[in-house]
Write a protein that holds these residues in place. Structure first.
Motif, PDB file in Angstrom:
ATOM      1  N   ALA A 226       0.707  -1.065   0.048  1.00 55.98           N
ATOM      2  CA  ALA A 226       0.076  -0.086   0.032  1.00 55.98           C
ATOM      3  C   ALA A 226       1.002   1.205   0.061  1.00 55.98           C
ATOM      4  O   ALA A 226       0.293   2.297  -0.612  1.00 55.98           O
ATOM      5  N   VAL A 227       1.928   1.200   0.716  1.00 52.58           N
ATOM      6  CA  VAL A 227       2.998   2.365   0.819  1.00 52.58           C
ATOM      7  C   VAL A 227       3.274   2.876  -0.806  1.00 52.58           C
ATOM      8  O   VAL A 227       3.518   3.832  -1.270  1.00 52.58           O
ATOM      9  N   VAL A 228       3.781   1.671  -1.467  1.00 47.54           N
ATOM     10  CA  VAL A 228       4.079   1.979  -3.107  1.00 47.54           C
ATOM     11  C   VAL A 228       2.928   2.216  -3.695  1.00 47.54           C
ATOM     12  O   VAL A 228       3.180   3.151  -4.588  1.00 47.54           O
ATOM     13  N   ARG A 229       1.845   1.686  -3.655  1.00 48.55           N
ATOM     14  CA  ARG A 229       0.581   2.331  -4.419  1.00 48.55           C
ATOM     15  C   ARG A 229       0.126   3.702  -4.193  1.00 48.55           C
ATOM     16  O   ARG A 229      -0.077   4.539  -5.071  1.00 48.55           O
ATOM     17  N   SER A 230       0.409   4.002  -2.789  1.00 52.58           N
ATOM     18  CA  SER A 230      -0.036   5.523  -2.390  1.00 52.58           C
ATOM     19  C   SER A 230       1.065   6.599  -3.034  1.00 52.58           C
ATOM     20  O   SER A 230       0.755   7.558  -3.566  1.00 52.58           O
ATOM     21  N   ALA A 231       2.314   6.112  -3.075  1.00 54.93           N
ATOM     22  CA  ALA A 231       3.399   6.848  -3.718  1.00 54.93           C
ATOM     23  C   ALA A 231       3.012   6.997  -5.125  1.00 54.93           C
ATOM     24  O   ALA A 231       3.244   8.192  -5.752  1.00 54.93           O
ATOM     25  N   VAL A 232       2.821   6.089  -5.934  1.00 57.74           N
ATOM     26  CA  VAL A 232       2.613   5.904  -7.313  1.00 57.74           C
ATOM     27  C   VAL A 232       1.138   6.891  -7.606  1.00 57.74           C
ATOM     28  O   VAL A 232       1.207   7.597  -8.391  1.00 57.74           O
ATOM     29  N   ALA A 233       0.166   6.761  -6.611  1.00 55.09           N
ATOM     30  CA  ALA A 233      -0.813   7.673  -6.909  1.00 55.09           C
ATOM     31  C   ALA A 233      -0.658   8.997  -6.746  1.00 55.09           C
ATOM     32  O   ALA A 233      -1.178   9.700  -7.752  1.00 55.09           O
ATOM     33  N   CYS A 234       0.394   9.474  -5.990  1.00 51.89           N
ATOM     34  CA  CYS A 234       0.643  10.764  -5.957  1.00 51.89           C
ATOM     35  C   CYS A 234       1.593  11.228  -7.002  1.00 51.89           C
ATOM     36  O   CYS A 234       1.097  12.396  -7.460  1.00 51.89           O
ATOM     37  N   ALA A 235       2.297  10.361  -7.558  1.00 47.94           N
ATOM     38  CA  ALA A 235       2.961  10.626  -8.817  1.00 47.94           C
ATOM     39  C   ALA A 235       2.130  10.753  -9.802  1.00 47.94           C
ATOM     40  O   ALA A 235       2.410  11.719 -10.850  1.00 47.94           O
ATOM     41  N   LEU A 236       1.298  10.031  -9.998  1.00 46.94           N
ATOM     42  CA  LEU A 236       0.414  10.066 -11.409  1.00 46.94           C
ATOM     43  C   LEU A 236      -0.508  11.489 -11.161  1.00 46.94           C
ATOM     44  O   LEU A 236      -0.877  11.818 -12.324  1.00 46.94           O
ATOM     45  N   GLY A 237      -0.760  11.883 -10.099  1.00 49.80           N
ATOM     46  CA  GLY A 237      -1.423  13.171  -9.945  1.00 49.80           C
ATOM     47  C   GLY A 237      -0.573  14.469 -10.763  1.00 49.80           C
ATOM     48  O   GLY A 237      -1.147  15.215 -11.099  1.00 49.80           O
ATOM     49  N   GLU A 238       0.823  14.104 -11.044  1.00 51.14           N
ATOM     50  CA  GLU A 238       1.550  15.147 -11.839  1.00 51.14           C
ATOM     51  C   GLU A 238       1.470  14.942 -13.202  1.00 51.14           C
ATOM     52  O   GLU A 238       2.018  15.787 -13.898  1.00 51.14           O
ATOM     53  N   HIS A 239       0.730  13.795 -13.552  1.00 49.44           N
ATOM     54  CA  HIS A 239       0.765  13.589 -15.088  1.00 49.44           C
ATOM     55  C   HIS A 239      -0.536  14.024 -15.689  1.00 49.44           C
ATOM     56  O   HIS A 239      -1.043  13.240 -16.587  1.00 49.44           O
ATOM     57  N   GLU A 240      -1.291  15.128 -15.228  1.00 43.92           N
ATOM     58  CA  GLU A 240      -2.560  15.529 -15.726  1.00 43.92           C
ATOM     59  C   GLU A 240      -3.449  14.448 -16.171  1.00 43.92           C
ATOM     60  O   GLU A 240      -3.773  14.200 -17.617  1.00 43.92           O
ATOM     61  N   PRO A 241      -4.072  13.846 -15.137  1.00 48.12           N
ATOM     62  CA  PRO A 241      -4.976  12.773 -15.316  1.00 48.12           C
ATOM     63  C   PRO A 241      -6.156  12.922 -16.306  1.00 48.12           C
ATOM     64  O   PRO A 241      -6.791  12.217 -17.001  1.00 48.12           O
ATOM     65  N   GLY A 242      -6.647  14.130 -16.418  1.00 50.05           N
ATOM     66  CA  GLY A 242      -7.778  14.529 -16.993  1.00 50.05           C
ATOM     67  C   GLY A 242      -7.440  14.489 -18.680  1.00 50.05           C
ATOM     68  O   GLY A 242      -8.315  14.230 -19.423  1.00 50.05           O
ATOM     69  N   GLU A 243      -6.024  14.524 -18.744  1.00 50.84           N
ATOM     70  CA  GLU A 243      -5.642  14.555 -20.304  1.00 50.84           C
ATOM     71  C   GLU A 243      -4.970  13.224 -20.738  1.00 50.84           C
ATOM     72  O   GLU A 243      -4.878  12.880 -21.884  1.00 50.84           O
ATOM     73  N   THR A 244      -5.010  12.311 -19.813  1.00 49.05           N
ATOM     74  CA  THR A 244      -4.284  11.093 -20.262  1.00 49.05           C
ATOM     75  C   THR A 244      -5.551   9.918 -19.651  1.00 49.05           C
ATOM     76  O   THR A 244      -5.320   9.525 -18.341  1.00 49.05           O
ATOM     77  N   PRO A 245      -5.957   9.276 -20.576  1.00 48.40           N
ATOM     78  CA  PRO A 245      -7.022   8.195 -20.138  1.00 48.40           C
ATOM     79  C   PRO A 245      -6.522   7.387 -19.160  1.00 48.40           C
ATOM     80  O   PRO A 245      -7.439   7.011 -18.319  1.00 48.40           O
ATOM     81  N   ALA A 246      -5.572   6.650 -19.341  1.00 52.91           N
ATOM     82  CA  ALA A 246      -5.232   5.333 -18.956  1.00 52.91           C
ATOM     83  C   ALA A 246      -4.951   6.067 -17.418  1.00 52.91           C
ATOM     84  O   ALA A 246      -5.071   5.211 -16.535  1.00 52.91           O
ATOM     85  N   VAL A 247      -4.159   6.942 -17.420  1.00 56.95           N
ATOM     86  CA  VAL A 247      -3.859   7.644 -15.884  1.00 56.95           C
ATOM     87  C   VAL A 247      -5.116   7.827 -15.046  1.00 56.95           C
ATOM     88  O   VAL A 247      -5.291   7.562 -14.023  1.00 56.95           O
ATOM     89  N   LEU A 248      -5.965   8.460 -15.744  1.00 59.79           N
ATOM     90  CA  LEU A 248      -7.479   8.809 -15.127  1.00 59.79           C
ATOM     91  C   LEU A 248      -8.037   7.452 -14.751  1.00 59.79           C
ATOM     92  O   LEU A 248      -8.538   7.200 -13.682  1.00 59.79           O
ATOM     93  N   ASP A 249      -8.055   6.499 -15.708  1.00 54.68           N
ATOM     94  CA  ASP A 249      -8.655   5.060 -15.166  1.00 54.68           C
ATOM     95  C   ASP A 249      -8.185   4.629 -14.131  1.00 54.68           C
ATOM     96  O   ASP A 249      -8.719   4.179 -13.371  1.00 54.68           O
ATOM     97  N   ALA A 250      -6.732   4.496 -14.195  1.00 51.66           N
ATOM     98  CA  ALA A 250      -6.260   4.018 -13.004  1.00 51.66           C
ATOM     99  C   ALA A 250      -6.277   4.574 -11.678  1.00 51.66           C
ATOM    100  O   ALA A 250      -6.493   4.074 -10.562  1.00 51.66           O
ATOM    101  N   LEU A 251      -6.286   6.165 -11.609  1.00 50.32           N
ATOM    102  CA  LEU A 251      -6.652   6.659 -10.283  1.00 50.32           C
ATOM    103  C   LEU A 251      -8.015   6.461  -9.966  1.00 50.32           C
ATOM    104  O   LEU A 251      -8.341   6.227  -8.760  1.00 50.32           O
ATOM    105  N   LEU A 252      -8.791   6.461 -10.941  1.00 48.61           N
ATOM    106  CA  LEU A 252     -10.352   6.121 -10.461  1.00 48.61           C
ATOM    107  C   LEU A 252     -10.585   4.703  -9.867  1.00 48.61           C
ATOM    108  O   LEU A 252     -11.273   4.560  -8.973  1.00 48.61           O
ATOM    109  N   LEU A 253      -9.882   3.839 -10.359  1.00 46.68           N
ATOM    110  CA  LEU A 253      -9.638   2.577  -9.915  1.00 46.68           C
ATOM    111  C   LEU A 253      -9.158   2.547  -8.243  1.00 46.68           C
ATOM    112  O   LEU A 253      -9.556   1.843  -7.460  1.00 46.68           O
ATOM    113  N   ALA A 254      -8.045   3.279  -8.246  1.00 43.87           N
ATOM    114  CA  ALA A 254      -7.437   3.384  -6.782  1.00 43.87           C
ATOM    115  C   ALA A 254      -8.402   4.042  -6.063  1.00 43.87           C
ATOM    116  O   ALA A 254      -8.215   4.112  -4.756  1.00 43.87           O
ATOM    117  N   LEU A 255      -9.354   4.702  -6.433  1.00 48.24           N
ATOM    118  CA  LEU A 255     -10.400   5.212  -5.378  1.00 48.24           C
ATOM    119  C   LEU A 255     -11.310   4.231  -4.521  1.00 48.24           C
ATOM    120  O   LEU A 255     -11.552   4.610  -3.473  1.00 48.24           O
TER     121      LEU A 255
END
Length: 663
Positions: free
Chosen positions: A179-208
């Protein structure tokens, strides 16, 4: 006999041996001011039998430049590769990133170290090197390292390196078992404009819906600036069992403009057991700023008796909503038991009040009462709100506040008085020129409006004549004198041309530009040799305002000034002299080394020449002056289109109107 530098560092190293285990901190144990004589003893300490001494010495060596101590990299590389203690190898991995030569190779090798601590430091150190083999190695650690703490550091390193395609690797890492790694990954993905990158947005929605509250919290934070698709998932988190997740979800919903969440946010504001969640809900409703959101905030303020922090946040949210319907609540909040809430209410009113809106006048009496608040910062902000209200009925109360014992309150009161009616507050403003607080004196000087029909007040003359006083107050008073006008102001300004502060000398020259007087000719010419570039430039413009050809020769000498902004102002100043005497100088300035000086010269010529003259200058331009040629061509064409136009005379235009050409 005083100890030598070598003895000093050796004694400090020896003192470490007797330290208790709880006092051992190798990163700071040998903090010191670098000294070349310390290097040899520190290098020797890297082979000490005690690993604590070795690690401390390595951390201390980070303060030295490897270019100046050739043996330094070798010792650190050896410690990283061969030291038997992992704490020493970790220290070396942290420090070796600053070393030239084989640092990358050494750190890449350290990724295979048996110690997770060493691998962690090596991964982070490698984030300083942008190379394909580094990215590949760090990515490999992200997916394959057995230690979750190393994989977490790999996320951080990849975030810093930000190589192309890294988002895909991060999305894949959201399936990490830790979970520590997944949390760090979610934070890092927030720097990649999830609204403009479908794969990132989908992954973060799943992480919710991740099993870990930390991951859900990080995913909600990452989605704060994403897209509307995230709103349903974030709304679901408002019922999350973890308060930190609910709090993060409220913030994201407010930022995303989720009006459909108003009801759910209002429910959290009223009923959540966690005060921080209620604060977040209030802030989110304020961000949404709709009438419905404001109504919920107004209702909630009356119900929130438990937490002053929540009441303060509600007040701030009402202020950001800019809705006059909130005015009664904000006025009531001026009497809250909590000082921070009262201050927030006054600040919200400061932004909300509009003298053109009759309802705003309801705040007059509560704000005047707030000037007697026990807390100085509340009184100060209330002064600012009364200034925004701009109602003369507040002046007696503000005049009392102008003698408040708190400096910030006196400043705010004087600013409010000046905003409402500086003339009515003249006596107070003059009195404040002698205030013990610098900021009070400055605001008084800046706010004064001097009457042209009355003598210059003695308080002003005293303040301007005081070489020990605040120079910026004297600068503002110089501007006030320029606005006042009158021949009697000129001697005062001439005295300021000799002030010890360059700011004051420049301000006095600028004021004399507004009050051209032949008495200023010689003093202004003397300032053309001033050490300060702004003073020289302002003196040139003030001479231009005199329109006296005797200034041409000294101004011409300044065309070789080292400072381009000075040359630009001189070029413009010359254009106010007799055109036939300055045309050669202006034409020569077209070839100045600085393009802005060239542009100013072209503008000056366009103002003093007719179209045929501009055409002649244009035809004689050497090659390579394309920008200047274009400017002259445009000016000539404009004059030709307006056949009735004629060049301006030196007296037909105020000098400051031309300063746009050099600013």
């Amino acid at each position: 006999m005083p100890p030598t530098p070598v003895t000093e560092i050796e004694e400090r190293i020896d003192a470490l041996r007797g330290q208790d285990a709880c006092d051992r901190h190798p990163r700071v144990s040998l903090d010191h001011t670098p000294c070349a004589a310390f290097v040899a003893p520190l290098l020797a300490a890297t082979t000490d039998p005690d690993p604590y001494i070795r690690a401390s010495a390595i951390h201390a060596l980070a303060s030295y430049e490897p270019e100046e101590h050739a043996q330094l990299p070798e010792a650190l590389f050896k410690a990283l590769a061969d030291d038997p203690d992992p704490s020493v190898r970790s220290a070396a991995a942290e420090v070796v990133a600053c070393m030239p030569g084989d640092a990358v190779a050494a750190l890449l090798a350290a990724l295979g170290d048996a110690s997770a601590d060493v691998r962690m430091e090596a991964v982070l150190a490698l984030s300083a090197f942008e190379a394909s083999d580094v990215v590949a190695a760090v990515t490999d650690r992200l997916h394959r390292d057995p230690a979750p703490e190393v994989r977490e550091r790999a996320v951080m390193a990849l975030e810093r390196l930000n190589p192309e395609g890294v988002a895909g690797d991060l999305v894949r890492a959201l399936e990490d078992p830790s979970a520590v790694v997944r949390s760090a990954v979610a934070c890092a993905l927030g720097e990649h404009e999830p609204g403009e990158t479908p794969a990132v947005l989908d992954a973060l929605l799943l992480a919710l819906s991740d099993s870990s509250a930390g991951v859900r919290e990080s995913a909600a934070r990452a989605l704060r600036y994403s897209a509307a698709e995230a709103i349903p998932g974030l709304m679901a988190l408002l019922a999350d069992e973890a308060s930190e997740v609910r709090r993060e979800a409220t913030g994201a919903l407010g930022t995303l403009g989720a009006n459909q969440a108003i009801g759910a946010l209002a429910e959290r504001l009223r009923n959540d057991t966690d005060a921080e969640v209620r604060r977040g809900a209030a802030s989110a409703l304020g961000d949404l700023g709709t009438e419905a959101a404001t109504a919920h905030l107004i209702d909630a303020f009356g119900q929130e008796a438990e937490s002053a922090e929540v009441r303060t946040e509600i007040v701030r949210a009402l202020g950001s909503a800019h809705d006059v319907e909130a005015l009664p609540v904000l006025c009531a909040a001026l009497g809250d038991a909590d000082a921070e809430t009262r201050e927030a209410a006054a600040e919200a009113l400061q932004w909300l009040l509009d003298p053109e809106v009759p309802a705003s006048m309801a705040a007059l009496e509560p704000l005047c009462l707030a000037l007697k608040d026990a807390v100085g910062s509340v009184r100060a902000v209330a002064c600012g709100a009364l200034g925004a209200l701009n109602d003369a009925r507040a002046l007696p109360f503000l005049m009392q506040a102008a003698r408040d014992g708190t400096e910030e309150c006196r400043v705010a009161a004087l600013e409010a008085i000046a905003r409402i009616d500086a003339t009515a507050g003249e006596a107070l403003l003059l009195e404040a020129l002698a205030d013990a607080a610098t900021d009070v004196r400055r605001v008084a000087a800046k706010s004064l409006v001097l009457s042209a029909h009355a003598p210059i007040p003695s308080e002003v003359l005293d303040c301007m004549a005081d070489p020990e006083g605040d120079p910026f107050a004297r600068c503002d008073l110089a501007k006030s004198l320029a606005q006042r006008g009158g021949l009697e102001a000129v001697p005062v300004l001439l005295d300021l041309l000799r002030d010890g502060s360059s700011h004051v000398r420049a301000a006095a020259a600028q004021a004399l530009c507004e009050l051209p007087d032949p008495r200023a000719m010689r003093p202004l010419m003397a300032l053309l040799d001033d050490d300060d570039e702004d003073v020289r430039g302002e003196a040139a413009l003030a001479l231009a305002a005199l329109a006296d050809d005797r200034a041409i020769e000294p101004l011409q000498a300044l065309l070789n000034d080292d400072c381009p902004p000075v040359r630009r102002r001189v070029v413009w100043a010359l254009s106010f002299s007799t055109p036939s005497k300055v045309l050669p100088l202006l034409v020569n300035a077209l070839q100045d080394d600085d393009p802005d000086v060239q542009s100013t010269a072209a503008s000056a010529l366009a103002d003093v020449c007719d179209a045929p003259a501009l055409r002649r200058i244009l035809s004689a331009l050497p090659t390579g002056c394309d920008d200047v040629g274009s400017a002259l061509e445009e000016a000539a064409a404009a004059l030709e289109d307006d056949e009735g136009a004629s060049p301006r005379s030196a007296s037909s235009l105020r000098v400051q109107l031309g300063t746009v050409h050099y600013e």
